[in-house]
Design an enzyme around this catalytic site. Structure first.
Site, mmCIF file in Angstrom:
data_model
loop_
_atom_site.group_PDB
_atom_site.id
_atom_site.type_symbol
_atom_site.label_atom_id
_atom_site.label_comp_id
_atom_site.label_asym_id
_atom_site.label_seq_id
_atom_site.Cartn_x
_atom_site.Cartn_y
_atom_site.Cartn_z
ATOM 1 N N ASP A 8 0.851 -1.186 0.000
ATOM 2 C CA ASP A 8 0.000 0.000 0.000
ATOM 3 C C ASP A 8 0.887 1.236 0.000
ATOM 4 O O ASP A 8 1.701 1.404 0.913
ATOM 5 C CB ASP A 8 -0.914 -0.006 1.230
ATOM 6 C CG ASP A 8 -2.111 0.894 1.083
ATOM 7 O OD1 ASP A 8 -1.914 2.076 0.716
ATOM 8 O OD2 ASP A 8 -3.233 0.434 1.330
ATOM 9 N N ILE A 12 0.250 3.090 6.509
ATOM 10 C CA ILE A 12 -0.835 3.016 7.500
ATOM 11 C C ILE A 12 -1.800 4.175 7.273
ATOM 12 O O ILE A 12 -1.397 5.331 7.231
ATOM 13 C CB ILE A 12 -0.292 3.075 8.939
ATOM 14 C CG1 ILE A 12 0.631 1.885 9.215
ATOM 15 C CG2 ILE A 12 -1.449 3.075 9.937
ATOM 16 C CD1 ILE A 12 1.257 1.898 10.598
ATOM 17 N N HIS A 13 -3.060 3.830 7.148
ATOM 18 C CA HIS A 13 -4.146 4.802 6.997
ATOM 19 C C HIS A 13 -5.399 4.130 7.523
ATOM 20 O O HIS A 13 -5.338 3.031 8.063
ATOM 21 C CB HIS A 13 -4.289 5.250 5.541
ATOM 22 C CG HIS A 13 -4.419 4.099 4.589
ATOM 23 N ND1 HIS A 13 -5.628 3.514 4.292
ATOM 24 C CD2 HIS A 13 -3.479 3.402 3.912
ATOM 25 C CE1 HIS A 13 -5.427 2.512 3.443
ATOM 26 N NE2 HIS A 13 -4.129 2.418 3.207
ATOM 27 N N GLY A 14 -6.545 4.740 7.406
ATOM 28 C CA GLY A 14 -7.776 4.219 7.999
ATOM 29 C C GLY A 14 -8.107 2.787 7.621
ATOM 30 O O GLY A 14 -8.494 1.992 8.472
ATOM 31 N N ALA A 17 -5.365 0.634 9.465
ATOM 32 C CA ALA A 17 -5.373 0.745 10.924
ATOM 33 C C ALA A 17 -6.678 0.271 11.551
ATOM 34 O O ALA A 17 -6.669 -0.336 12.620
ATOM 35 C CB ALA A 17 -5.105 2.195 11.337
#
Length: 158
Positions: A8, A12-14, A17
């Site tokens: 990705d 880390i993103h919504g 996470a």
């Protein structure tokens, strides 16, 4: 135990996470990315993006391989996130017990020249496609799936 390796661009993103971590039932996120591991600001930002109930490590590729091969890691539920197929291939070749590599968002944030749109979130060039086939040749299922309730798309057909 590695629950999933995800490629990705955003690391880390919504989706990673919150959605994927809950779906996978993980207690660790390992971002394995040399650029982020060597930049204290990026490292701190990525760690802040993790839910409080999940431990987060931001490691170089070498340190990530060493950590994943540590026998103590087998007792953890680990979600590994990298930002390119080359790092995923290195993990597959040197860790050995990875069975799935998921492409989430890839190729939109880099130079688009020579890239083919294969899904709304995945853009691949010839090198990416070659690496996908090398990962698959190691017995690893390579697919695109943005969210757990989306349909999986086998990327070896490209």
């Amino acid at each position: 135990m590695i629950k999933l390796v995800r490629i990705d661009d955003r690391l880390i993103h919504g989706q990673v996470a919150l959605v994927w971590s809950k779906h996978l039932g993980i207690n660790r996120i390992m971002v394995i990315n040399d650029r982020s591991a060597n930049n204290e600001t990026l490292k701190a930002t990525l760690k802040m993006a993790c839910p409080g109930s999940i431990k987060c490590a931001v490691l170089t590729v070498e340190k990530g391989i060493e950590t994943l091969n540590d026998p103590r890691c087998k007792d953890l539920n680990v979600f590994v996130v990298v930002d390119n197929p080359s790092d995923a291939l290195e993990l597959v070749n040197r860790v050995g017990f990875i069975d799935r590599v998921n492409f989430g968002n890839y190729g939109k944030t880099s130079n688009m020249e020579g890239k083919e749109k294969v899904t709304n979130n995945i853009f691949l060039d010839d090198v990416d496609k070659k690496q996908i086939h090398e990962i698959a040749a190691a017995g690893v299922y390579v697919f695109s799936q943005l969210l757990p309730d989306n349909e999986e798309v086998d990327l070896t057909t490209y």
